[in-house]
Design a protein around this motif. Structure first.
Motif, mmCIF file in Angstrom:
data_model
loop_
_atom_site.group_PDB
_atom_site.id
_atom_site.type_symbol
_atom_site.label_atom_id
_atom_site.label_comp_id
_atom_site.label_asym_id
_atom_site.label_seq_id
_atom_site.Cartn_x
_atom_site.Cartn_y
_atom_site.Cartn_z
ATOM 1 N N ASP A 31 0.808 -1.213 0.000
ATOM 2 C CA ASP A 31 0.000 0.000 0.000
ATOM 3 C C ASP A 31 0.841 1.262 0.000
ATOM 4 N N ALA A 32 1.976 1.259 0.712
ATOM 5 C CA ALA A 32 2.789 2.454 0.846
ATOM 6 C C ALA A 32 3.786 2.620 -0.302
ATOM 7 N N VAL A 33 3.810 1.702 -1.236
ATOM 8 C CA VAL A 33 4.780 1.745 -2.333
ATOM 9 C C VAL A 33 4.111 2.318 -3.578
ATOM 10 N N PRO A 34 4.600 3.437 -4.115
ATOM 11 C CA PRO A 34 4.005 4.010 -5.333
ATOM 12 C C PRO A 34 4.044 3.009 -6.488
ATOM 13 N N THR A 35 2.953 2.925 -7.230
ATOM 14 C CA THR A 35 2.865 1.922 -8.295
ATOM 15 C C THR A 35 3.790 2.231 -9.462
ATOM 16 N N ASN A 36 4.190 3.484 -9.626
ATOM 17 C CA ASN A 36 5.066 3.848 -10.743
ATOM 18 C C ASN A 36 6.522 3.929 -10.324
ATOM 19 N N ALA A 37 6.845 3.512 -9.104
ATOM 20 C CA ALA A 37 8.214 3.626 -8.602
ATOM 21 C C ALA A 37 9.100 2.535 -9.191
ATOM 22 N N THR A 38 10.369 2.870 -9.375
ATOM 23 C CA THR A 38 11.360 1.889 -9.809
ATOM 24 C C THR A 38 12.444 1.783 -8.746
ATOM 25 N N ALA A 39 13.298 0.806 -8.913
ATOM 26 C CA ALA A 39 14.394 0.625 -7.968
ATOM 27 C C ALA A 39 15.278 1.874 -7.973
ATOM 28 N N PRO A 40 15.875 2.216 -6.825
ATOM 29 C CA PRO A 40 16.739 3.395 -6.770
ATOM 30 C C PRO A 40 17.994 3.214 -7.614
ATOM 31 N N ALA A 41 18.677 4.306 -7.883
ATOM 32 C CA ALA A 41 19.919 4.249 -8.656
ATOM 33 C C ALA A 41 20.938 3.364 -7.949
ATOM 34 N N TYR A 42 21.711 2.638 -8.738
ATOM 35 C CA TYR A 42 22.698 1.718 -8.185
ATOM 36 C C TYR A 42 23.743 2.462 -7.361
ATOM 37 N N GLN A 43 24.077 1.895 -6.199
ATOM 38 C CA GLN A 43 25.084 2.471 -5.318
ATOM 39 C C GLN A 43 26.303 1.567 -5.263
ATOM 40 N N ASN A 44 27.478 2.115 -5.536
ATOM 41 C CA ASN A 44 28.703 1.326 -5.437
ATOM 42 C C ASN A 44 28.994 0.911 -4.004
ATOM 43 N N SER A 45 28.719 1.823 -3.057
ATOM 44 C CA SER A 45 28.980 1.558 -1.649
ATOM 45 C C SER A 45 27.665 1.459 -0.894
ATOM 46 N N ILE A 46 27.437 0.313 -0.266
ATOM 47 C CA ILE A 46 26.177 0.099 0.427
ATOM 48 C C ILE A 46 26.336 -1.022 1.452
ATOM 49 N N ARG A 133 25.383 -8.308 -6.411
ATOM 50 C CA ARG A 133 25.821 -6.908 -6.305
ATOM 51 C C ARG A 133 24.735 -5.975 -6.863
ATOM 52 N N GLN A 134 24.164 -6.359 -7.991
ATOM 53 C CA GLN A 134 23.108 -5.548 -8.610
ATOM 54 C C GLN A 134 21.716 -6.006 -8.183
ATOM 55 N N TRP A 135 21.509 -7.314 -8.064
ATOM 56 C CA TRP A 135 20.175 -7.821 -7.787
ATOM 57 C C TRP A 135 19.609 -7.316 -6.472
ATOM 58 N N LEU A 136 20.462 -7.212 -5.455
ATOM 59 C CA LEU A 136 19.986 -6.737 -4.163
ATOM 60 C C LEU A 136 19.472 -5.301 -4.241
ATOM 61 N N GLN A 137 19.899 -4.584 -5.272
ATOM 62 C CA GLN A 137 19.473 -3.199 -5.423
ATOM 63 C C GLN A 137 18.381 -3.025 -6.480
ATOM 64 N N PRO A 147 20.064 -4.365 -19.851
ATOM 65 C CA PRO A 147 19.881 -3.927 -18.459
ATOM 66 C C PRO A 147 18.434 -4.124 -18.011
ATOM 67 N N PHE A 148 18.265 -4.519 -16.764
ATOM 68 C CA PHE A 148 16.933 -4.693 -16.175
ATOM 69 C C PHE A 148 16.843 -3.843 -14.917
ATOM 70 N N VAL A 149 15.759 -3.078 -14.800
ATOM 71 C CA VAL A 149 15.481 -2.313 -13.585
ATOM 72 C C VAL A 149 14.065 -2.665 -13.148
ATOM 73 N N ALA A 150 13.936 -3.215 -11.949
ATOM 74 C CA ALA A 150 12.632 -3.675 -11.477
ATOM 75 C C ALA A 150 11.721 -2.500 -11.154
ATOM 76 N N LYS A 151 10.427 -2.698 -11.378
ATOM 77 C CA LYS A 151 9.412 -1.711 -11.032
ATOM 78 C C LYS A 151 8.605 -2.222 -9.844
ATOM 79 N N ALA A 152 8.486 -1.370 -8.841
ATOM 80 C CA ALA A 152 7.798 -1.782 -7.621
ATOM 81 C C ALA A 152 6.319 -2.044 -7.856
ATOM 82 N N GLY A 153 5.737 -1.416 -8.890
ATOM 83 C CA GLY A 153 4.317 -1.613 -9.148
ATOM 84 C C GLY A 153 3.989 -2.934 -9.800
#
Length: 210
Positions: A31-46, A133-137, A147-153
């Motif tokens: 419910d709290a996740v915007p339907t049009n949201a995508t995964a955040p930009a990749y972070q080298n350090s996390i 490294r990428q999948w967790l993000q 390239p694949f970027v998951a969509k939260a919706g």
């Protein structure tokens, strides 16, 4: 009603409650996740910590592992620690350019240039550390090299990788501090000759920049 029967019913109720609690640990409300949201930009350090469960086969018998993990990466180094349900260190993996080291309790350190091959040989089942490294993000490279970027919706957003993994984003959550969304539960599945069908479920509890 006899005391023994009351105790049996009470134990059954506790077991049902425990199963429900464990199932809920890997689930978060959409419910709290915007339907049009995508995964955040990749972070080298996390830094990421959470829980992991693995289903695989050994000598044609089903096996399962459950525990927690701590993941810390920079552009030049990766450290992964895996713990038993009691908090004991099961394995530690360190990756630097050109070399990977895996340490298990009571065993001599194992070293190789390919971290995924090293993990499969030492653990007895494949752990795709390089891909994680990428999948967790919430991103990766699919089987076609795109390239694949998951969509939260998307319910159960998923993609296949070149080495045979199916990566599925089953749940998401919103980060109140940054306003971004992030993967909450990730399911990894792959058929192998070494360990049969391998299923890895990852539940992320905390995610921060070091």
């Amino acid at each position: 009603m006899s005391r023994s029967r009351l105790l049996m019913q009470a134990n059954t109720a506790c077991l049902v409650a425990l199963v429900a609690l464990l199932a809920g640990c890997a689930t978060v409300s959409q419910d709290a996740v915007p339907t049009n949201a995508t995964a955040p930009a990749y972070q080298n350090s996390i830094e990421i910590d959470g829980r992991i469960s693995v289903q695989y086969e050994q000598d044609d018998r089903p096996q399962s592992l459950h525990g927690s993990f701590f993941w810390k990466q920079t552009a030049q180094e990766l450290n992964l620690e895996m713990f038993s349900p009691l908090g004991q260190t099961v394995a530690t993996i360190n990756v630097k350019p050109g070399i990977a080291t895996l340490v298990q309790s009571g065993r001599a350190p194992q070293v190789a240039t390919d971290v995924d091959a090293l993990a499969a040989q030492s653990l007895g089942w494949p752990l795709p550390v390089s891909g994680m490294r990428q999948w967790l993000q919430g991103s990766g490279i699919d089987a076609a090299g795109k390239p694949f970027v998951a969509k939260a919706g998307d319910n159960d957003a998923s993609f296949a990788t070149r080495d045979g993994w199916r990566v599925t984003y089953a749940n998401w959550e919103s980060d109140a501090a940054s306003g971004q969304v992030r993967p909450k539960r990730i399911d990894l599945v792959r058929s192998t000759t070494q360990a049969g069908k391998v299923s890895i479920r990852i539940a992320i509890d905390n995610w921060k920049k070091p």
